[in-house]
Design a protein around this motif. Structure first.
Motif, PDB file in Angstrom:
ATOM      1  N   LEU A   1      -8.958  -4.479   0.463  1.00  0.00           N
ATOM      2  CA  LEU A   1      -7.551  -3.581   0.500  1.00  0.00           C
ATOM      3  C   LEU A   1      -7.956  -2.151   0.093  1.00  0.00           C
ATOM      4  O   LEU A   1      -8.834  -2.029  -0.798  1.00  0.00           O
ATOM      5  CB  LEU A   1      -6.802  -4.355  -0.678  1.00  0.00           C
ATOM      6  CG  LEU A   1      -5.627  -5.637  -0.139  1.00  0.00           C
ATOM      7  CD1 LEU A   1      -4.881  -6.000  -1.307  1.00  0.00           C
ATOM      8  CD2 LEU A   1      -4.745  -5.093   0.766  1.00  0.00           C
ATOM      9  N   PRO A   2      -6.967  -1.410   0.265  1.00  0.00           N
ATOM     10  CA  PRO A   2      -7.130  -0.012  -0.099  1.00  0.00           C
ATOM     11  C   PRO A   2      -6.517   0.362  -1.547  1.00  0.00           C
ATOM     12  O   PRO A   2      -6.503   1.625  -2.017  1.00  0.00           O
ATOM     13  CB  PRO A   2      -6.273   0.783   1.075  1.00  0.00           C
ATOM     14  CG  PRO A   2      -5.268  -0.026   1.386  1.00  0.00           C
ATOM     15  CD  PRO A   2      -6.078  -1.415   1.416  1.00  0.00           C
TER      16      PRO A   2
ATOM     17  N   ALA B   1       0.833  -1.115  -0.020  1.00  0.00           N
ATOM     18  CA  ALA B   1       0.014  -0.072   0.029  1.00  0.00           C
ATOM     19  C   ALA B   1       0.932   1.258  -0.058  1.00  0.00           C
ATOM     20  O   ALA B   1       0.632   2.281  -0.498  1.00  0.00           O
ATOM     21  CB  ALA B   1      -1.008   0.062   1.187  1.00  0.00           C
ATOM     22  N   GLU B   2       2.097   1.301   0.859  1.00  0.00           N
ATOM     23  CA  GLU B   2       3.126   2.367   0.702  1.00  0.00           C
ATOM     24  C   GLU B   2       3.413   2.638  -0.482  1.00  0.00           C
ATOM     25  O   GLU B   2       3.538   4.033  -0.706  1.00  0.00           O
ATOM     26  CB  GLU B   2       3.946   2.139   1.887  1.00  0.00           C
ATOM     27  CG  GLU B   2       5.072   3.333   2.048  1.00  0.00           C
ATOM     28  CD  GLU B   2       6.124   2.877   2.949  1.00  0.00           C
ATOM     29  OE1 GLU B   2       7.299   3.427   2.500  1.00  0.00           O
ATOM     30  OE2 GLU B   2       5.796   2.365   3.947  1.00  0.00           O
TER      31      GLU B   2
ATOM     32  N   ALA C   1       0.087 -12.813  -5.240  1.00  0.00           N
ATOM     33  CA  ALA C   1      -0.821 -13.200  -6.158  1.00  0.00           C
ATOM     34  C   ALA C   1      -2.324 -13.546  -5.489  1.00  0.00           C
ATOM     35  O   ALA C   1      -3.175 -13.705  -6.535  1.00  0.00           O
ATOM     36  CB  ALA C   1      -0.192 -14.612  -6.925  1.00  0.00           C
ATOM     37  N   THR C   2      -2.121 -13.778  -4.311  1.00  0.00           N
ATOM     38  CA  THR C   2      -3.577 -14.059  -3.598  1.00  0.00           C
ATOM     39  C   THR C   2      -4.224 -12.866  -2.645  1.00  0.00           C
ATOM     40  O   THR C   2      -5.112 -13.307  -2.088  1.00  0.00           O
ATOM     41  CB  THR C   2      -3.383 -15.311  -2.823  1.00  0.00           C
ATOM     42  OG1 THR C   2      -2.713 -15.299  -1.776  1.00  0.00           O
ATOM     43  CG2 THR C   2      -2.804 -16.485  -3.741  1.00  0.00           C
ATOM     44  N   TYR C   3      -3.511 -11.710  -2.924  1.00  0.00           N
ATOM     45  CA  TYR C   3      -4.026 -10.571  -2.241  1.00  0.00           C
ATOM     46  C   TYR C   3      -5.681 -10.512  -2.366  1.00  0.00           C
ATOM     47  O   TYR C   3      -6.432 -10.130  -1.318  1.00  0.00           O
ATOM     48  CB  TYR C   3      -3.371  -9.121  -2.367  1.00  0.00           C
ATOM     49  CG  TYR C   3      -2.181  -9.111  -1.657  1.00  0.00           C
ATOM     50  CD1 TYR C   3      -1.708 -10.081  -0.824  1.00  0.00           C
ATOM     51  CD2 TYR C   3      -1.514  -8.137  -2.053  1.00  0.00           C
ATOM     52  CE1 TYR C   3      -0.579  -9.661  -0.248  1.00  0.00           C
ATOM     53  CE2 TYR C   3       0.051  -8.036  -1.589  1.00  0.00           C
ATOM     54  CZ  TYR C   3       0.391  -8.676  -0.343  1.00  0.00           C
ATOM     55  OH  TYR C   3       1.671  -8.592  -0.035  1.00  0.00           O
ATOM     56  N   SER C   4      -6.322 -10.416  -3.464  1.00  0.00           N
ATOM     57  CA  SER C   4      -7.490 -10.173  -3.841  1.00  0.00           C
ATOM     58  C   SER C   4      -8.318 -11.377  -3.051  1.00  0.00           C
ATOM     59  O   SER C   4      -9.502 -10.983  -2.943  1.00  0.00           O
ATOM     60  CB  SER C   4      -7.861 -10.370  -5.176  1.00  0.00           C
ATOM     61  OG  SER C   4      -7.594 -11.542  -5.870  1.00  0.00           O
TER      62      SER C   4
END
Length: 327
Positions: free
Chosen positions: A111-112, A82-83, A102-105
């Protein structure tokens, strides 16, 4: 609108595009003119931090400017990511992360930022297989024995991960899906606590990156049962792959990659890729990676983007089919 007015409008738009291209080209030619910051999205000592600090002096020499490694750990790497999404797209603040990106979603639906839109792939730097390790108290030394034990005693085995959606979580679930092995998931909030309980026998097994598994296997504190690559890596030459152990086609890798804020000029991204490619292909650097069970990749930004998309889709399919909890 008259033809003359239309022509003037087209001329103005063309001039604006030309000016923008000229500005981008000029910036790329002068880049870098100040220190470059590598934001490592994880704590010191892990695989991403290790690769970043090995890369840092060589990249600094190649760019002719200081390269500063900054650890920004938290929330599975999303704090550091994010930064970087908030940074100016000028090539001076970059993200180093690994396969959980690859799996953040899947793991962080609120997520911002949007990984696929807000960050631009530069290159996957290196990858390594995961090593299936067990606490020596487990009465199994091969994949076949481990699967048999898990079926005979369905509640005897727990496997650790660094959190839901992590590579060691999803790899374990993929292994369970193809082998019908029985093991309960125990998620931790980081590698330190997970490793402590694995070494202490509170959990019995885990898929660890080769870099992290190596010292514990060498000391005899953990037993390596299998590795997840298509071929054996030299650091674990005596350890069979999962595919060799009766499950052909099984292949999973952990990787370390570099991304930049979206809209970073393409010439800057290409310069970064080319410099890292030269570093990774240097025999001394390649040998150092190999000693740790890593192999260099340095693929193109386009290849990295394609790999991310494919990996995200594959893990999303597994999550749906296995109805996995991402909490």
């Amino acid at each position: 609108m008259t033809e003359t007015q239309q022509a003037r409008g087209l001329f103005r738009r063309a001039a604006m595009v030309l000016a923008a291209c000229s500005a981008t080209a000029a910036m790329a030619q002068s880049w870098p003119a100040k220190p470059v910051h590598l934001v490592v999205a994880f704590p010191p000592g892990g695989i991403v931090d290790t690769v970043a600090r090995q890369l840092q002096p060589r990249l600094q020499s190649a760019l002719g400017q200081p390269v500063i490694v900054e650890n920004r750990a938290g929330a599975g790497g999303t704090v550091g990511a994010a930064e970087v999404t908030r940074a100016a797209p000028d090539g001076y603040k970059l993200l180093m992360t690994f396969d959980s990106y690859a799996t953040y979603s899947l793991t962080y639906p609120k997520l911002p930022f949007q990984p696929a839109k807000d960050l631009a792939p530069v290159t996957q730097i290196a990858r390594n297989p995961l090593i299936l390790v067990v606490n020596p108290q487990v009465k199994a030394t091969t994949v076949k024995e481990l699967v048999t034990l898990s079926k005979a005693e369905p509640h005897a085995l727990n496997y650790a991960s660094v959190g839901a959606g992590s590579s060691n979580h999803l790899t374990a679930e993929l292994f369970k899906a193809i082998s019908d092995a029985q093991a309960m998931h125990v998620p931790y909030k980081g590698g330190g606590p997970a490793m402590q309980d694995l070494l202490g026998g509170q959990v019995q097994m885990m898929f660890l990156s080769a870099v992290l598994a190596q010292p514990h296997v060498q000391s005899g504190k953990l037993l390596a049962v299998a590795q997840t690559g298509a071929q054996r890596v030299p650091a674990f030459a005596a350890v069979p792959t999962v595919a060799e152990s009766g499950y052909p086609g099984f292949e999973v890798h952990s990787w370390v990659g570099l991304l930049a804020p979206a809209a970073t000029p393409k010439p800057v991204i290409e310069r970064l890729h080319q410099e890292i490619k030269r570093i990774v292909q240097d025999p001394a650097f390649a040998a150092r990676l190999q000693e740790q069970g890593l192999s260099g990749i340095a693929n193109t930004p386009e290849q990295f983007a394609s790999a991310l998309k494919t990996e995200s889709q594959q893990w999303a399919k597994l999550v749906r089919e296995r109805q996995l909890s991402m909490e």
